[in-house]
Design a protein around this motif. Structure first.
Motif, PDB file in Angstrom:
ATOM      1  N   UNK A   1      11.175  -4.188  10.036  1.00  0.00           N
ATOM      2  CA  UNK A   1       9.974  -4.117   9.263  1.00  0.00           C
ATOM      3  C   UNK A   1       9.694  -2.752   9.403  1.00  0.00           C
ATOM      4  N   UNK A   2       9.546  -2.416  10.528  1.00  0.00           N
ATOM      5  CA  UNK A   2       9.496  -1.359  11.001  1.00  0.00           C
ATOM      6  C   UNK A   2      10.282   0.244  10.753  1.00  0.00           C
ATOM      7  N   UNK A   3      11.362  -0.500  10.315  1.00  0.00           N
ATOM      8  CA  UNK A   3      12.302   1.305   9.911  1.00  0.00           C
ATOM      9  C   UNK A   3      12.125   1.029   8.830  1.00  0.00           C
ATOM     10  N   UNK A   4      11.157   0.875   7.565  1.00  0.00           N
ATOM     11  CA  UNK A   4      11.049   0.696   5.519  1.00  0.00           C
ATOM     12  C   UNK A   4      11.924   2.099   5.788  1.00  0.00           C
ATOM     13  N   UNK A   5      12.110   2.217   4.764  1.00  0.00           N
ATOM     14  CA  UNK A   5      12.617   3.921   3.951  1.00  0.00           C
ATOM     15  C   UNK A   5      10.603   4.102   4.016  1.00  0.00           C
ATOM     16  N   UNK A   6      10.215   3.439   3.320  1.00  0.00           N
ATOM     17  CA  UNK A   6       8.728   3.587   2.871  1.00  0.00           C
ATOM     18  C   UNK A   6       7.869   3.743   3.045  1.00  0.00           C
ATOM     19  N   UNK A   7       7.386   4.686   4.109  1.00  0.00           N
ATOM     20  CA  UNK A   7       6.368   4.066   5.030  1.00  0.00           C
ATOM     21  C   UNK A   7       5.312   3.314   5.252  1.00  0.00           C
ATOM     22  N   UNK A   8       4.759   3.214   3.442  1.00  0.00           N
ATOM     23  CA  UNK A   8       4.297   1.917   3.194  1.00  0.00           C
ATOM     24  C   UNK A   8       4.193   0.983   3.494  1.00  0.00           C
ATOM     25  N   UNK A   9       5.494   0.726   3.802  1.00  0.00           N
ATOM     26  CA  UNK A   9       6.087  -0.904   3.571  1.00  0.00           C
ATOM     27  C   UNK A   9       6.221  -1.367   5.157  1.00  0.00           C
ATOM     28  N   UNK A  10       5.865   0.075   5.898  1.00  0.00           N
ATOM     29  CA  UNK A  10       6.161  -0.420   7.705  1.00  0.00           C
ATOM     30  C   UNK A  10       4.667  -0.732   8.159  1.00  0.00           C
ATOM     31  N   UNK A  11       4.564  -1.851   8.366  1.00  0.00           N
ATOM     32  CA  UNK A  11       3.446  -2.428   9.969  1.00  0.00           C
ATOM     33  C   UNK A  11       2.506  -1.481  10.405  1.00  0.00           C
ATOM     34  N   UNK A  12       1.733  -1.606  10.164  1.00  0.00           N
ATOM     35  CA  UNK A  12       0.719  -0.420  12.249  1.00  0.00           C
ATOM     36  C   UNK A  12       1.284  -1.299  12.640  1.00  0.00           C
ATOM     37  N   UNK A  13       0.788  -0.156  14.301  1.00  0.00           N
ATOM     38  CA  UNK A  13       0.971  -0.302  15.372  1.00  0.00           C
ATOM     39  C   UNK A  13       0.353  -1.892  15.353  1.00  0.00           C
ATOM     40  N   UNK A  14      -0.562  -2.495  14.566  1.00  0.00           N
ATOM     41  CA  UNK A  14      -1.697  -3.141  15.797  1.00  0.00           C
ATOM     42  C   UNK A  14      -1.226  -4.391  15.150  1.00  0.00           C
ATOM     43  N   UNK A  15      -0.641  -3.919  13.893  1.00  0.00           N
ATOM     44  CA  UNK A  15       0.270  -5.392  13.219  1.00  0.00           C
ATOM     45  C   UNK A  15       1.231  -5.981  13.903  1.00  0.00           C
ATOM     46  N   UNK A  16       2.436  -4.875  14.870  1.00  0.00           N
ATOM     47  CA  UNK A  16       2.790  -5.485  14.688  1.00  0.00           C
ATOM     48  C   UNK A  16       2.836  -6.035  16.508  1.00  0.00           C
TER      49      UNK A  16
END
Length: 813
Positions: free
Chosen positions: A786-801
């Motif tokens: 999920x963190x390495x999605x090409x679209x930055x908006x598809x990646x979670x925030x670090x707090x979500x991680x």
């Protein structure tokens, strides 16, 4: 002699060319004119007489340029002043001026003609400074057809919002230091990156949000995060509305009167209404119990609140007040901290935040043992929470202490055994103080100012020299500048980096660090910026000493990285951040001194296969926590920009500590300019696609790098090695690691029902206990992809991680 002559001539020349002074009290000041601190009549007054603007005395030989309510006594600046230009840098009480230059710039100068503050504006048209009836000081261009605003005080508030004045995404309110000291304090009201209006306690060491309550989500607190315009305003009838859906009305709502919304020195925001007798009264406040405000009593203390008596601060047993004139310094211990100790019981007392260890659903004995095993533990907090669960909090910092009958928990304070028999409720009388009274903090400036009397001979000589010796003066100035430059260069080693001193780091000499490392013999790490050596300091502490590449006149990059690392680490405090002990800046030598990490870097441990799955999972969780802290919990918006295994160090217990902030970017949360990066930052193989395709840079670049690191921990494959096999472009950024992992998941999911796709990508070197840790590793792998999605908006925030990883732990428990 040359220096003194040229300085005297230039000072007298500047004095002779000063602007004419406005001597009448009006609401405007035209370009080419000035206001003087020496003339009490040089004051701007709004047309209706409500507001005044001019020099305001705040101490002996100390003034600020301010706006205040005309009718209120000037003996109480905290109740009268609504705006200041130079609250943290007062000017002299003589020969200081506010000048509106013909270039369109508004400049505040002190007695030595040194610019203290300016509006930083320019205009080729005539300009005018006007104080309006609403208290707004406006600098405008005067055209025949229209008036264009160049600058206005409403756009740069200090601690007050007046009626109709907007608080915007790029502005904030900052409290005064005390009721008698208007310099910047510790509390701020601002819009965060979630578009929510918040109150923040912010010091050099600690930063935390306390309103709305941090344990509530934005939705639970009745706030909306969807409107990104970020505007809040109080109108003249007592209604306040904010774009995050926070709104209120004052107790006197509907009546038209002068009101001000103010963040007070105690960290509370209040609305004050002005009565006919020129007295303020509180018509609304945000926090009824002032002990909820973070840091209000300083460290090692407890705050008690009584609705009738107000707030009282008390030192803990064994501690004493550090500064009797300012309670915010808190208390200091009267004993030496040792591991040999017992605990005092404090029912209904909590120390909110700054948890070093957090354990859910545990026993009192386990919680007590955790504290005893850590010599730096000062208190353990045992709390009863919902669902009949007891939670343990281990704390090394005692701040935000508060006694509340509604708090269902107990704090156990650690004291030496010979002091543990004291009564836990007996606070020493002299160490208890009512904190509501402000402390007088006058400032006496020691700047010298020129005498107003100059004899006729000196005047004649000056004008004669100017008339016939202009060329000679120019030559002398050139010589003086050359000598001064040489003198500055010769003093560079002695002055060093004075800007670092506020962070409290020790400044080492080069010879000290050379001795500590035995001539820089034992190398323990190497990077593009320099080499890291192991050393033993004079106090026997083992240190990691980072020797940056030697700087020279053209080596701007290394110098910038040195400044960045010192500036950023100096204001951070987190258990998963490397601790810095000091620095060295001598000539071309730049060195940084860190705590030594016994187990080296994550990269070294991955190569040697020393990490089992539990350690890898904990490393991933700890790294996620510190990145969430950098991105979302600091006042500044900090991007690390170079997350990779080489920059994640492991202590003796394999706890991760993020290091190497040389490429980091620090931005103010109110101005996250994503286009302000002057270069690509990071390491090939771990860099997000945004860097290559010149897309806006956000905290999601760190999220991407984090995902690559987690994939490397799971697969044992380095993206750096795989990158050499791939084509240029986006895939070259992560080699074939990401598409390879995605393809394995896709193929396993479709072809082999019920089998684990992670088994196809995991590091075979430690596959022995995979079945036991299967769910944990699958969680890690899913989060990484999920963190390495090409679209930055598809990646979670670090707090979500962090939340995803923690939720797995809770399910497993």
């Amino acid at each position: 002699m040359i220096d003194m002559t040229v300085s005297s001539i230039l000072l007298l020349l500047l004095s002779s060319l000063s602007f004419p002074y406005s001597s009448s009290s009006s609401s405007t000041l035209d370009s080419g004119f000035s206001l003087s601190v020496d003339k009490p009549e040089d004051v701007l007054v709004s047309p209706d007489g409500t507001f005044s603007a001019g020099f305001y005395v705040i101490g002996e030989n100390a003034c600020v340029f301010a706006i205040w309510f005309t009718r209120l006594p000037q003996s109480s600046p905290n109740s009268a002043v609504v705006w200041t230009a130079n609250r943290n840098q007062p000017v002299n009480g003589k020969r200081s001026t506010l000048s509106l230059l013909r270039t369109g710039n508004l400049v505040l100068s002190d007695a030595a003609q040194r610019n203290v503050w300016s509006s930083e504006t320019t205009s080729s048209w005539p300009t005018r400074l006007t104080l309006n009836d609403n208290g707004n000081l406006v600098l405008s261009e005067i055209h025949s057809e229209e008036t264009i605003i160049l600058w206005q005080s409403f756009d740069f508030p200090t601690d007050t919002l007046l009626g109709g004045q907007q608080l915007k995404k790029h502005t904030q309110l900052v409290s005064a230091r005390s009721n008698t000291n208007i310099s910047s304090g510790f509390y701020k009201l601002f819009f965060d990156t979630d578009n929510v209006l918040r109150l923040l306690y912010d010091t050099a060491d600690i930063s935390s949000v306390y309103w709305p309550p941090p344990y509530l989500t934005s939705f639970e607190a009745g706030r909306s995060t969807y409107n990104s315009s970020r505007i809040a305003v109080l109108d003249s009838f007592g209604s306040f509305i904010s774009t995050d859906q926070f709104k209120f009305t004052t107790s006197d709502h509907g009546a038209f009167m002068q009101r001000r919304l103010k963040i007070d020195p105690d960290g509370n925001i209040r609305v004050y209404s002005l009565q006919q007798n020129n007295q303020w009264y509180v018509s609304w406040q945000a926090i009824p119990d002032s002990c909820i405000v973070h840091g209000i009593c300083g460290v090692n203390s407890i705050c008690k609140y009584n609705p009738r008596k107000g707030r009282t601060c008390s030192c803990l047993p064994g501690y004493r007040v550090k500064n009797h004139s300012d309670w915010s310094y808190g208390c200091e211990s009267k004993f030496q901290h040792t591991c040999d100790s017992n605990f005092l019981k404090f029912p209904h007392v909590e120390f909110y935040g700054n948890d070093y260890v957090y354990v859910k659903n545990t026993s009192y004995k386990n919680c007590r043992d955790l504290c005893l095993q850590d010599c730096e533990c000062k208190v353990f907090q045992f709390t009863f929470e919902e669902n009949s669960v007891f939670t343990c909090y281990i704390k090394r910092i005692l701040i935000n202490g508060r006694h509340s009958p509604t708090f269902l928990g107990t704090s156990y304070i650690r004291l030496p055994q010979n002091k543990s028999n004291s009564n836990s409720n007996s606070f020493f009388e002299e160490e208890e103080s009512d904190h509501d009274n402000g402390q007088v903090c006058f400032v006496k400036l020691e700047r010298a100012y020129a005498s107003g009397h100059v004899n006729s001979f000196v005047k004649f000589f000056l004008w004669f020299s100017i008339a016939v010796g202009a060329l000679e003066v120019l030559c002398i100035c050139l010589i003086w500048c050359s000598l001064d430059r040489t003198k500055q260069n010769s003093k560079a080693n002695q002055q060093g980096y004075n800007f670092l001193s506020p962070f409290g780091f020790r400044k080492f000499t080069y010879s000290e660090l050379k001795t500590a490392t035995k001539g820089f013999k034992e190398e323990i790490g190497r990077g593009a910026g320099g080499i890291v050596y192991k050393g033993v300091l004079s106090d026997r502490r083992v240190a990691a000493i980072k020797k940056l590449n030697d700087t020279n006149v053209g080596a701007k990059q290394e110098e910038a990285e040195f400044r960045a690392e010192m500036t950023i680490i100096g204001r951070l405090n987190h258990m998963n951040l490397i601790e810095m002990w000091g620095y060295c800046a001598e000539g071309k030598h730049r060195l940084l001194v860190y705590e030594f990490m016994e187990n080296g870097s994550l990269a070294q441990n991955l190569k040697s296969n020393t990490l089992d799955w539990t350690k890898r999972y904990n490393i991933a969780l700890g790294t996620a926590r510190v990145l969430a802290y950098l991105h979302e919990e600091c006042l500044e918006w900090i991007l690390h920009c170079d997350i990779k295994p080489q920059n994640i160090l492991l202590d003796s217990k394999y706890q991760p500590k993020v290091a190497d902030f040389g490429l980091s970017k620090l931005l103010n949360r109110s101005d996250q300019n994503t286009q302000s990066f002057s270069m690509i930052r990071g390491t090939r193989g771990y860099m997000a696609p945004e860097w290559i395709f010149n897309l806006p840079i956000t905290s999601k670049v760190d999220v991407y790098s984090y995902g690559i690191v987690v994939l490397e921990m799971i697969t044992g494959r380095s993206p750096m090695a795989m990158a050499s096999l791939s084509e240029e472009g986006e895939e070259a950024m992560n080699g074939r690691l990401v598409p390879w992992a995605r393809e394995k998941r896709k193929k396993t999911t479709s072809d082999r029902k019920g089998s684990s796709w992670v088994a196809q990508i995991m590091d075979p070197a430690i596959a022995s206990n995979f079945e036991i840790e299967m769910r944990k590793i699958e969680t890690l792998a899913s989060v990484a992809l999920k963190c390495v999605e090409d679209d930055k908006d598809e990646r979670p925030t670090m707090s979500q991680v962090v939340e995803m990883l923690r939720s797995h732990e809770e399910e497993a428990s």
